[in-house]
Design an enzyme around this catalytic site. Structure first.
Site, PDB file in Angstrom:
ATOM      1  N   HIS A 147     -32.257  -7.091  53.826  1.00  8.33           N
ATOM      2  CA  HIS A 147     -31.453  -8.263  53.442  1.00  8.33           C
ATOM      3  C   HIS A 147     -32.105  -9.503  54.068  1.00  8.33           C
ATOM      4  O   HIS A 147     -31.693  -9.946  55.144  1.00  8.33           O
ATOM      5  CB  HIS A 147     -30.007  -8.083  53.905  1.00  8.33           C
ATOM      6  CG  HIS A 147     -29.349  -6.880  53.283  1.00  8.33           C
ATOM      7  ND1 HIS A 147     -28.834  -6.889  52.010  1.00  8.33           N
ATOM      8  CD2 HIS A 147     -29.177  -5.620  53.750  1.00  8.33           C
ATOM      9  CE1 HIS A 147     -28.350  -5.699  51.719  1.00  8.33           C
ATOM     10  NE2 HIS A 147     -28.543  -4.902  52.755  1.00  8.33           N
ATOM     11  N   GLY A 190     -23.974  -8.756  55.533  1.00  5.05           N
ATOM     12  CA  GLY A 190     -22.732  -8.774  56.293  1.00  5.05           C
ATOM     13  C   GLY A 190     -21.709  -9.770  55.798  1.00  5.05           C
ATOM     14  O   GLY A 190     -21.751 -10.240  54.671  1.00  5.05           O
ATOM     15  N   GLY A 191     -20.789 -10.109  56.691  1.00  9.92           N
ATOM     16  CA  GLY A 191     -19.678 -10.978  56.361  1.00  9.92           C
ATOM     17  C   GLY A 191     -18.375 -10.227  56.185  1.00  9.92           C
ATOM     18  O   GLY A 191     -17.345 -10.834  55.893  1.00  9.92           O
ATOM     19  N   THR A 193     -23.085  -7.048  50.065  1.00 10.21           N
ATOM     20  CA  THR A 193     -21.654  -7.203  49.800  1.00 10.21           C
ATOM     21  C   THR A 193     -21.301  -8.627  49.374  1.00 10.21           C
ATOM     22  O   THR A 193     -20.526  -8.838  48.446  1.00 10.21           O
ATOM     23  CB  THR A 193     -20.838  -6.891  51.078  1.00 10.21           C
ATOM     24  OG1 THR A 193     -21.395  -5.770  51.729  1.00 10.21           O
ATOM     25  CG2 THR A 193     -19.385  -6.631  50.745  1.00 10.21           C
ATOM     26  N   TYR A 209     -23.569  -5.836  45.167  1.00 13.39           N
ATOM     27  CA  TYR A 209     -22.667  -4.676  45.123  1.00 13.39           C
ATOM     28  C   TYR A 209     -21.856  -4.676  43.821  1.00 13.39           C
ATOM     29  O   TYR A 209     -21.440  -3.648  43.328  1.00 13.39           O
ATOM     30  CB  TYR A 209     -21.659  -4.755  46.274  1.00 13.39           C
ATOM     31  CG  TYR A 209     -22.081  -4.140  47.588  1.00 13.39           C
ATOM     32  CD1 TYR A 209     -23.412  -4.018  47.944  1.00 13.39           C
ATOM     33  CD2 TYR A 209     -21.118  -3.676  48.486  1.00 13.39           C
ATOM     34  CE1 TYR A 209     -23.776  -3.470  49.168  1.00 13.39           C
ATOM     35  CE2 TYR A 209     -21.474  -3.129  49.712  1.00 13.39           C
ATOM     36  CZ  TYR A 209     -22.796  -3.031  50.045  1.00 13.39           C
ATOM     37  OH  TYR A 209     -23.141  -2.487  51.246  1.00 13.39           O
ATOM     38  N   ARG A 217     -15.940  -1.229  49.299  1.00  7.47           N
ATOM     39  CA  ARG A 217     -16.405  -2.612  49.133  1.00  7.47           C
ATOM     40  C   ARG A 217     -16.998  -2.857  47.749  1.00  7.47           C
ATOM     41  O   ARG A 217     -17.426  -3.968  47.446  1.00  7.47           O
ATOM     42  CB  ARG A 217     -17.455  -2.943  50.200  1.00  7.47           C
ATOM     43  CG  ARG A 217     -16.890  -3.036  51.601  1.00  7.47           C
ATOM     44  CD  ARG A 217     -18.003  -2.982  52.624  1.00  7.47           C
ATOM     45  NE  ARG A 217     -18.595  -1.643  52.687  1.00  7.47           N
ATOM     46  CZ  ARG A 217     -19.659  -1.324  53.414  1.00  7.47           C
ATOM     47  NH1 ARG A 217     -20.277  -2.260  54.111  1.00  7.47           N
ATOM     48  NH2 ARG A 217     -20.099  -0.091  53.443  1.00  7.47           N
ATOM     49  N   ASP A 268     -32.579  -0.936  55.615  1.00  4.17           N
ATOM     50  CA  ASP A 268     -31.364  -1.745  55.410  1.00  4.17           C
ATOM     51  C   ASP A 268     -31.370  -2.915  56.399  1.00  4.17           C
ATOM     52  O   ASP A 268     -30.320  -3.390  56.826  1.00  4.17           O
ATOM     53  CB  ASP A 268     -30.103  -0.895  55.575  1.00  4.17           C
ATOM     54  CG  ASP A 268     -28.901  -1.443  54.821  1.00  4.17           C
ATOM     55  OD1 ASP A 268     -29.060  -2.458  54.112  1.00  4.17           O
ATOM     56  OD2 ASP A 268     -27.809  -0.870  54.947  1.00  4.17           O
TER      57      ASP A 268
HETATM   58 ZN    ZN Z   1     -25.914  -0.613  51.129  1.00  4.68          ZN
END
Ligand code: ZN
Length: 392
Positions: free
Chosen positions: A76, A81-82, A112, A143, A176, A298
């Site tokens: 990323h 996050g968040g 996300t 996502y 999520r 990741d």
């Molecule tokens: Zn993932």
């Protein structure tokens, strides 16, 4: 950004790595490798380009391991996050952090948060990292389903944006995610496939797998009911728990490929996560082909830990350095041959993502290489796009 980052030196015109133990990633024995203007020019014994009229930089490898630069299939770059509110958004990836981790090629995704994060920002982060010699590709979508895109549709993203090579990570089996149907997933894969065909790209769909019990069932359903090749999918986080791992092994036997996430937390381990290095060793022991097993970090994602009621308890940043650590662990703790462990983080992801000049050491390939200590496999030098980085 430090002044040192802005001032990073360009690639030397000719760079000779002398007397290295070559893992291309297959083991090829001791030899020299000559790099020219960001590409691998020649491999052989006793290479000596001095006297050709171009200055030559020489690195004495003295038997250390020369491996392809790592190809990290999920990072990323803009920060992930968040899930715990705005204060829990992760910071963007620093180029020096990736180089220190031995990662020379990375594939960036939103994750996300596709509200405060955007593909335009992701593309800007990718291009900033590329100024340091890194090769950075990005994915359309997030996502969410229907897929969020840069240009209005997946096909246009893949055809018009050079860095966009696929879609993802689309979330399934996760609280999520958007809880997509098989039909919605099939439509995404079809758009990615046709966009990829038109642009000469893989159009691979990276699928984020959560811990809900349905596992990979939706992907099977989509590939059974519609003519979507199972190889269009590349599910990740498959080592999240033993049940999903077993489902992933079955998915590979059905013709698919799977990815193991190398970043972890004590909370993930307590929730039953199988460490990526162990998952790789178990997959190989089960007879699965290394050409369909990959590792990714990741990196820069948030690693959230939720309690039994779904409340967020803690959040950590996923280290991109976990990828090389997993390769080292696969060899040193789980007995995986070095060439095989390297393949899971070089040749295999490069092939799955259609990156023809990545993941291997051979004439004509990009000059992305690592020198690793022969005894400990500790990183000594990263060469990204022909430019050298060494730990200070
Ligand atoms: Zn993932």
């Amino acid at each position: 950004m430090t002044s040192a980052e802005l001032d990073s030196p360009p690639a030397p015109p000719l760079l000779l790595l002398r007397d290295a133990e070559l893992h291309a990633p297959e083991a090829l024995g001791r030899c020299d490798v000559l790099l020219a203007h960001g590409r691998i020019l020649a491999i052989g014994q006793g290479l000596d380009p001095r006297g050709c009229g171009v200055p030559v930089t020489v690195i004495e490898a003295a038997g250390d391991v020369l491996a392809p630069g790592l190809v990290d299939g999920l990072v990323h770059p803009g920060g992930g996050g968040g899930e715990g509110g705005f204060a829990t958004r992760m910071a963007p990836l620093n180029a020096g952090t990736a180089l220190a981790a031995g990662v020379t090629t990375l594939i960036g995704a939103l994750g996300t948060d596709d509200v405060t994060r955007s593909h335009a920002d992701l593309l800007a982060c990718a291009r900033a990292l590329a100024t340091r010699g890194l090769s950075v590709y990005i994915l359309s979508g997030s996502y969410r389903v229907p897929a969020v895109t840069l240009t209005g549709c997946i096909r246009r993203d893949l055809v018009l944006v050079p860095e966009m090579i696929g879609v993802g990570e689309i979330a399934i089996a996760d609280h999520r995610g958007s809880q997509p149907s098989a039909a919605e997933l099939a439509r995404i894969a079809a758009d990615a496939r046709v966009g990829g065909m038109l642009a000469g790209k893989s159009g691979t769909v990276l699928v984020h797998c959560g811990d809900a019990p349905e596992g990979l069932a939706l992907l099977r359903e989509a590939s059974t009911r519609w003519p979507v090749p199972i190889r269009q999918w590349h599910p990740t986080h498959v080592n999240r728990n033993a049940r999903l791992l077993a489902d992933g092994f079955a998915f590979v036997r059905e013709g698919g490929s799977i990815d193991f996430t190398t970043s972890s937390t004590p909370g993930f381990a307590a929730a039953g996560e199988v460490p990526a290095a162990r998952a790789l060793a178990e997959a190989l022991a089960a007879g699965l082909p290394i050409a369909r097993l990959s590792l990714s970090s990741d990196g820069q994602a948030s690693l959230p830990h939720f309690d039994a009621e779904g409340r967020l308890c803690s959040l950590e940043v996923a280290p991109i350095g976990s990828l090389l650590a997993a390769v080292q662990s696969a060899v040193q703790t789980h007995g995986v041959p070095l060439a095989t462990a390297l393949a899971a983080a070089t040749a295999t992801p490069a092939a799955i993502w259609g990156l023809a000049r990545k993941g291997r050491i051979a004439p004509g390939m990009d000059a992305d290489l690592l020198l690793l200590d022969r005894a400990t496999l500790a990183l000594k030098t990263t060469i990204a796009g022909g430019r050298c980085w060494r730990p200070s």
